[in-house]
Structures are given as structure tokens and as C-alpha cells.
Design an enzyme around this catalytic site. Sequence first.
Site, PDB file in Angstrom:
ATOM      1  N   ASN A  56       0.811  -1.224   0.000  1.00  0.00           N
ATOM      2  CA  ASN A  56       0.000   0.000   0.000  1.00  0.00           C
ATOM      3  C   ASN A  56       0.845   1.275   0.000  1.00  0.00           C
ATOM      4  O   ASN A  56       0.442   2.284  -0.534  1.00  0.00           O
ATOM      5  CB  ASN A  56      -0.999  -0.007   1.169  1.00  0.00           C
ATOM      6  CG  ASN A  56      -0.323  -0.122   2.510  1.00  0.00           C
ATOM      7  OD1 ASN A  56       0.818  -0.579   2.605  1.00  0.00           O
ATOM      8  ND2 ASN A  56      -0.996   0.290   3.549  1.00  0.00           N
ATOM      9  N   GLU A  88       4.875  -4.010  12.440  1.00  0.00           N
ATOM     10  CA  GLU A  88       3.915  -2.939  12.115  1.00  0.00           C
ATOM     11  C   GLU A  88       2.735  -3.603  11.437  1.00  0.00           C
ATOM     12  O   GLU A  88       2.799  -3.927  10.256  1.00  0.00           O
ATOM     13  CB  GLU A  88       4.557  -1.930  11.156  1.00  0.00           C
ATOM     14  CG  GLU A  88       5.730  -1.173  11.722  1.00  0.00           C
ATOM     15  CD  GLU A  88       5.317  -0.030  12.628  1.00  0.00           C
ATOM     16  OE1 GLU A  88       4.117   0.117  12.937  1.00  0.00           O
ATOM     17  OE2 GLU A  88       6.215   0.728  13.039  1.00  0.00           O
ATOM     18  N   CYS A 132      -2.733   1.423   6.746  1.00  0.00           N
ATOM     19  CA  CYS A 132      -2.810   0.696   8.019  1.00  0.00           C
ATOM     20  C   CYS A 132      -3.427   1.580   9.092  1.00  0.00           C
ATOM     21  O   CYS A 132      -4.184   1.121   9.929  1.00  0.00           O
ATOM     22  CB  CYS A 132      -1.417   0.249   8.433  1.00  0.00           C
ATOM     23  SG  CYS A 132      -0.254   1.597   8.491  1.00  0.00           S
ATOM     24  N   GLU A 152       8.775   2.929  14.568  1.00  0.00           N
ATOM     25  CA  GLU A 152       9.563   3.419  13.455  1.00  0.00           C
ATOM     26  C   GLU A 152       9.460   4.940  13.455  1.00  0.00           C
ATOM     27  O   GLU A 152       8.745   5.531  14.236  1.00  0.00           O
ATOM     28  CB  GLU A 152       9.027   2.848  12.147  1.00  0.00           C
ATOM     29  CG  GLU A 152       9.200   1.355  12.077  1.00  0.00           C
ATOM     30  CD  GLU A 152       9.020   0.855  10.669  1.00  0.00           C
ATOM     31  OE1 GLU A 152      10.017   0.769   9.934  1.00  0.00           O
ATOM     32  OE2 GLU A 152       7.870   0.552  10.318  1.00  0.00           O
TER      33      GLU A 152
END
Length: 500
Positions: free
Chosen positions: A171, A269, A303, A481
Site C-alpha cells: 500500500n 507494524e 494501516c 519506526e
Amino acid sequence: MGMSASLAALVKQAQQRGGIDAMPQQHFIGGQWCESADGGRLPIEDPGTGRPFIEVAAGGAEDIDRAVRAAQAAFRGALAQLIPAERGRLLLRAAQLIRARAEPLAVAETLSSGKRLSESLGDVAGAARTFEYYAGACDKLHGETLPLGPRHFGRTVWEPVGVAAQIVPWNYPLSTAARGVAPALAAGNAVVLKPADPTPLTALMLAALLHEAGWPAGAFNVVAGTGAAAGAPLVAHGGVDHITFTGSLATGQAVMRAAATHVTRLVLELGGKSPVIVLADADLELAVEQVLGAIFENAGQICSAGSRLVIARALHEPFLERLCARARAITLAHGLRDEGMGPLISQVQQARADGFVQRARLRGVAVRCGGRPATDPATGAGWFYEPTVLDALAPDDECVQHEIFGPVLAVQVFDGELEEAAALANGTRYALAAGVFTRDLSAAERLARAVDAGQVFVNEYFAGGIELPFGGNRGSGFGREKGMEALRSYSKLKGVAGRL
Ligand code: NAD
């Protein structure tokens, strides 16, 4: 959007030929382009037309092993000789090259991921910014001295972990690669990246750019291919020292099991079902605008998409009327035409999203707008889905509990108490992001504390840039991150103490 003449020419080339000249088709291992050991290749499809437009090498365990060995050699050799300031210069040069090649990068990203060209250009700019941020950070990762008294000394030092493996989803192919690769290199590591099966192009283009920027052979390696053939051997490889996995919950669980074999460090993640809480006193126009962007940007394939609207009953009807009027006005178009909303990544994702909506209809859920698969009206092709709003869902509804990963908003109504809003917001296994819309600073702060999420956005969804650490809790994963956190994530802390 006004397009430069060079971008318009690239778009024309892509529309006429289905592709552009600059697209790599092989793995990048140890500073060289190469085919898969078994000659395997995979077609890459344009989701906006449903047609394959290029074939790219698809690797397996042997290619992964070569890449990990190349990374190990670079880590022990050329990278170990680079002082942090020099790493910073190489990252800055990479950022400049990303900006210089923004147009072919964006066109390649749009062709394989389907996203609108202006979103791809935004992602490319974000990737350049990520490299700049970590360019300036390389020489600022330092340890501390510890006050152990007159007879002892003590200090901490951050050391690179070694070979950092990156598994990336489709994505945000380039931005996810950048947010992993830049801090990993900044901290002194070598990287092996496995892009998502349908979107290897921009990761391979990034490999070419980093090589051109002067990064030594083996510092950054890309092996394209499927999760089963190339991803699984990478995360199970004994030569990998750190894994960053960005993808779905189910695959993340498999990656975590594989990482246990060699006790490999891991950042996960995973997915999300992020709530956007709108209180009764919110600025209505602002909140509608922001909720639209939170769920329909990239056709909902984010996400941290704001995929649940948790709204005060007092505002519910006027809000939904405005929201659905705006959603119905969103046109669907191939990403290269750069208008409205682009397609979903594949027919499988389109069918998956539609399954959720059709099952909701059968349960009697009110589908306030959208709710059907669609095509690009200009061509009758592509894996599109109408912007969809499902109203007044129960907390245990599957459209509240599961990540749909498409342009489908799940609406939950609460009666006014902040506690109820927070309980609804926290009522899924995910805890990635959350939004709060209100004019009441104290209510915003109370909700920011009460909601379990890696990041909370107040009065602007997706606020913050590379500076803001990013990651999830619970079913959304762990580790952070972005920001300075990422530099530490790609480093090992060593304590040294002794007697004087
Ligand atoms: P996915 O889990 O199917 O695939 C992600 C990556 O894992 C791909 O590169 C795939 O090839 C690889 N893979 C698959 N099986 C593997 C295995 N056994 N071992 C190692 N690698 C394997 O996810 P997706 O469909 O590509 O992406 C969508 C999902 O990613 C959504 O759930 C979304 O929420 C999540 N996502 C999370 C973030 C985040 O930062 N938290 C960002 C983007 C996407």
C-alpha cells in the site's frame, strides 16, 4: 493538478505503452542486477486496468541467501569503515536523487499500486524527507556516561545491529521502504529488503539510487518475490540480525514465529481499525473533511486509516449527511488521471471488501452510501470500490472488529460521555492510531490519554511527519519506526563499566 511537461510525457508513455522506460526488472544484490537463481519471474499488474504491464524477477531461498551474505560482507567491510558523518552525506545525496527522479518513481508507484499520481508524488517527497531526516541524525546517536562514583567508570554506546531485513507491504511501497532503510543505514547497518509481491518497482529504483549516491555494494539489497518464496526464507535466515515487518496481523504472527528460531530482533507494524472520535462541539466542516481523507485516501488502503467514526449522537445525522454527500461526489479514475479515488490493489482485495459490505447488508446494516464494486468509467476496467459508509454499527460487528483495507467507513454512535467514546475506541484488538475532533482542549487531552494507540491525532488526522514515532500496540504490533526512535531500534545498546 498542473503537471510538468516531463511528467505529462511520462504519463502519456505509461498510458500508451502500459509502462515507462526507467523500470528495473531484476533483483539488486551486492551492487549488481541479477535474475533469480531458478530464473523465476512474476507479472506485475496495473490495478487501474487489471492488466499486467511488466515482469520482474521473483526470488527464492537461494537469492535471499546471496543477498544476506552480500549484506553481511558489506557490514563487516565497507560499511564498518564509513564514519557516521559520511553516512549522513550519502543519505543526503540519496534524498537529492529521490527528488531528482520523483516523476518516474511516482509513475511507477501509481502503475503498480494504483494510487493517485499526486499521492505517489507525495509519497516520493516523503521518502526524500525521510532520507534527509536521518542524514542529519547519523552523527547524533550517542551514548551516555554513568555516574558510578570516584572508583568506577561507566558509559553506554549504540552499536549497529548488523543485517536488517525489511518486509514491506503493497500500500505504501516506497514510503515504507524509506522509513525502514534510511534509519537502518543511518545507524550503520546493511539492509535486505523484500518488497510486496505486486509492488517491487520503486524499491528496485531506490536500490539504483542508493548505489548511484555512493552506498557501497551490499549495503542495500532488494530481492523481489512472493511472501512464501522470498519473505519466509528471509525472516528465518540465521544471518539476519533484525526484522522489520510491515503487513497483516496473520503474516506478522508467522514472521514472529520464524524470528524465534534464531531469536532475531523484531519490529511488527501490523494492521489497524483506527477510530476517529468526533465530539458534539467539533468544527463540523473540518471534521467531515478530515474523516473523508482518513478513510478514502489511497482508497482506504492505509494501516492507520481512520476506518471507524465514533461520533456523538448530537452530531450524528448532520455529520453523516455532509459526509455521504461528499463521498458520493468522489469520482473513480485510474491513478494516472489523478482525480478522485484510485482502485484497490487487486480483484482479491475488491472481493474481500465487498464481502464485508454485502454481509453487513444481510445483517440489516444501513449502507448510507456506496457499497458496490466499480470500474474506471473511462475504460470499464480496474478493481475499484465505491466510497462506502456503514452506519450505526454494534461494537461487536465484524465491520467494526476487522480491518477491511478498503474505502469502507464503519460508524459507531455514542451518547456523549467521553468514557463511552474511549471504550468504543478501545474495543478492537488493534491499537494503531486514533483521531480526536473537538474544540475542548481538556476533552482532547483526556481522550488522548484514555485511547490505546501508538499515535493520537488531534483536529488533524495524519498530523506529524517523519519526526513523529509510529507504531502500534496489541494486535497492531510493537516497536516504533520514524523519529529518533527508529535509529535506536536499529541499534544495540552496550554498557561498559569498570574499576579505576
Ligand atoms: P501481507 O501480510 O499479506 O504482506 C506483507 C508482506 O509480507 C509482503 O511483502 C508479503 O510478500 C510478505 N509475506 C507474506 N507471507 C510471508 C511470510 N510467511 N514470511 C515473510 N514475509 C511474508 O500484507 P499486505 O496485504 O501486503 O498489506 C496489507 C496489510 O499490511 C494490512 O493489514 C495493513 O494494515 C498492514 N500495514 C501495516 C502498516 C503499519 O505500519 N502498521 C503499514 C502498511 C500496511
